[in-house]
Design a protein around this motif. Structure first.
Motif, PDB file in Angstrom:
ATOM      1  N   LEU A  43       0.831  -1.206   0.000  1.00 19.59           N
ATOM      2  CA  LEU A  43       0.000   0.000   0.000  1.00 19.59           C
ATOM      3  C   LEU A  43       0.867   1.259   0.000  1.00 19.59           C
ATOM      4  O   LEU A  43       0.536   2.245  -0.670  1.00 19.59           O
ATOM      5  N   ALA A  44       1.979   1.219   0.709  1.00 22.39           N
ATOM      6  CA  ALA A  44       2.896   2.370   0.736  1.00 22.39           C
ATOM      7  C   ALA A  44       3.460   2.631  -0.657  1.00 22.39           C
ATOM      8  O   ALA A  44       3.559   3.789  -1.091  1.00 22.39           O
ATOM      9  N   ILE A  45       3.800   1.573  -1.375  1.00 24.37           N
ATOM     10  CA  ILE A  45       4.310   1.718  -2.744  1.00 24.37           C
ATOM     11  C   ILE A  45       3.240   2.341  -3.634  1.00 24.37           C
ATOM     12  O   ILE A  45       3.509   3.264  -4.406  1.00 24.37           O
ATOM     13  N   LEU A  46       2.009   1.850  -3.522  1.00 27.67           N
ATOM     14  CA  LEU A  46       0.911   2.382  -4.340  1.00 27.67           C
ATOM     15  C   LEU A  46       0.617   3.838  -3.991  1.00 27.67           C
ATOM     16  O   LEU A  46       0.272   4.639  -4.870  1.00 27.67           O
ATOM     17  N   ARG A  47       0.768   4.191  -2.721  1.00 24.69           N
ATOM     18  CA  ARG A  47       0.572   5.589  -2.294  1.00 24.69           C
ATOM     19  C   ARG A  47       1.670   6.479  -2.852  1.00 24.69           C
ATOM     20  O   ARG A  47       1.399   7.548  -3.382  1.00 24.69           O
ATOM     21  N   ARG A  48       2.921   6.031  -2.697  1.00 26.45           N
ATOM     22  CA  ARG A  48       4.072   6.812  -3.186  1.00 26.45           C
ATOM     23  C   ARG A  48       3.987   7.099  -4.677  1.00 26.45           C
ATOM     24  O   ARG A  48       4.395   8.155  -5.130  1.00 26.45           O
ATOM     25  N   THR A  49       3.490   6.129  -5.434  1.00 22.80           N
ATOM     26  CA  THR A  49       3.411   6.307  -6.885  1.00 22.80           C
ATOM     27  C   THR A  49       2.133   7.020  -7.318  1.00 22.80           C
ATOM     28  O   THR A  49       1.905   7.228  -8.499  1.00 22.80           O
ATOM     29  N   GLY A  50       1.301   7.386  -6.346  1.00 16.66           N
ATOM     30  CA  GLY A  50       0.113   8.183  -6.653  1.00 16.66           C
ATOM     31  C   GLY A  50      -1.062   7.418  -7.214  1.00 16.66           C
ATOM     32  O   GLY A  50      -1.984   8.014  -7.768  1.00 16.66           O
ATOM     33  N   LEU A  51      -1.069   6.092  -7.056  1.00 12.56           N
ATOM     34  CA  LEU A  51      -2.187   5.298  -7.575  1.00 12.56           C
ATOM     35  C   LEU A  51      -3.334   5.186  -6.584  1.00 12.56           C
ATOM     36  O   LEU A  51      -4.477   4.989  -6.981  1.00 12.56           O
ATOM     37  N   VAL A  52      -3.016   5.296  -5.291  1.00 10.37           N
ATOM     38  CA  VAL A  52      -4.061   5.240  -4.263  1.00 10.37           C
ATOM     39  C   VAL A  52      -3.873   6.375  -3.257  1.00 10.37           C
ATOM     40  O   VAL A  52      -2.777   6.925  -3.125  1.00 10.37           O
TER      41      VAL A  52
END
Length: 119
Positions: free
Chosen positions: A56-65
């Motif tokens: 989830l942190a990766i998805l947040r960092r990349t702006g997807l979630v």
């Protein structure tokens, strides 16, 4: 997701690398249906809490979630409905590829080019 001065094709490659993990794909599929609290995602994704947190942190960092705190829980949502569209297009492409592979295998079996034990 990277330096804005890099070529678009490199940015696209980085984007697809972000999608290159089954747990992240599953999270995005689920969030394409509705927002989810982390506690709801856990049984659906089927990985350890620490691993889900990392994904989830990766998805947040990349702006997807995006994440939103609700009291003690955190809910996640897609930043754009286009992410869900991309996953649907991917599914259609894969369905076509698999159907094409099945047709090819059938043809090869009919022409005797593949031993029956492979099918």
């Amino acid at each position: 997701m990277g330096d804005a001065r890099q070529p678009l094709y490199r940015m696209k490659a980085d984007f697809f690398k972000t999608l290159g993990h089954p747990a992240r794909i599953r999270v995005l599929e689920l969030l394409g249906e509705r927002d989810y609290a982390v506690s709801e995602l856990l049984p659906e994704v089927g990985i350890e809490p620490a691993s889900l947190s990392q994904q989830l942190a990766i998805l947040r960092r990349t702006g997807l979630v995006t994440a939103r705190r609700d009291g003690l829980s955190v809910s996640y949502a897609l930043t754009s409905p286009r992410v869900a569209e991309l996953l649907m297009v991917t599914r259609a492409v894969l369905t076509g590829v698999v159907a094409g592979q099945a047709e090819l295998l059938e043809e090869l079996i009919e022409t005797g080019s593949v031993p029956e034990s492979v099918s």
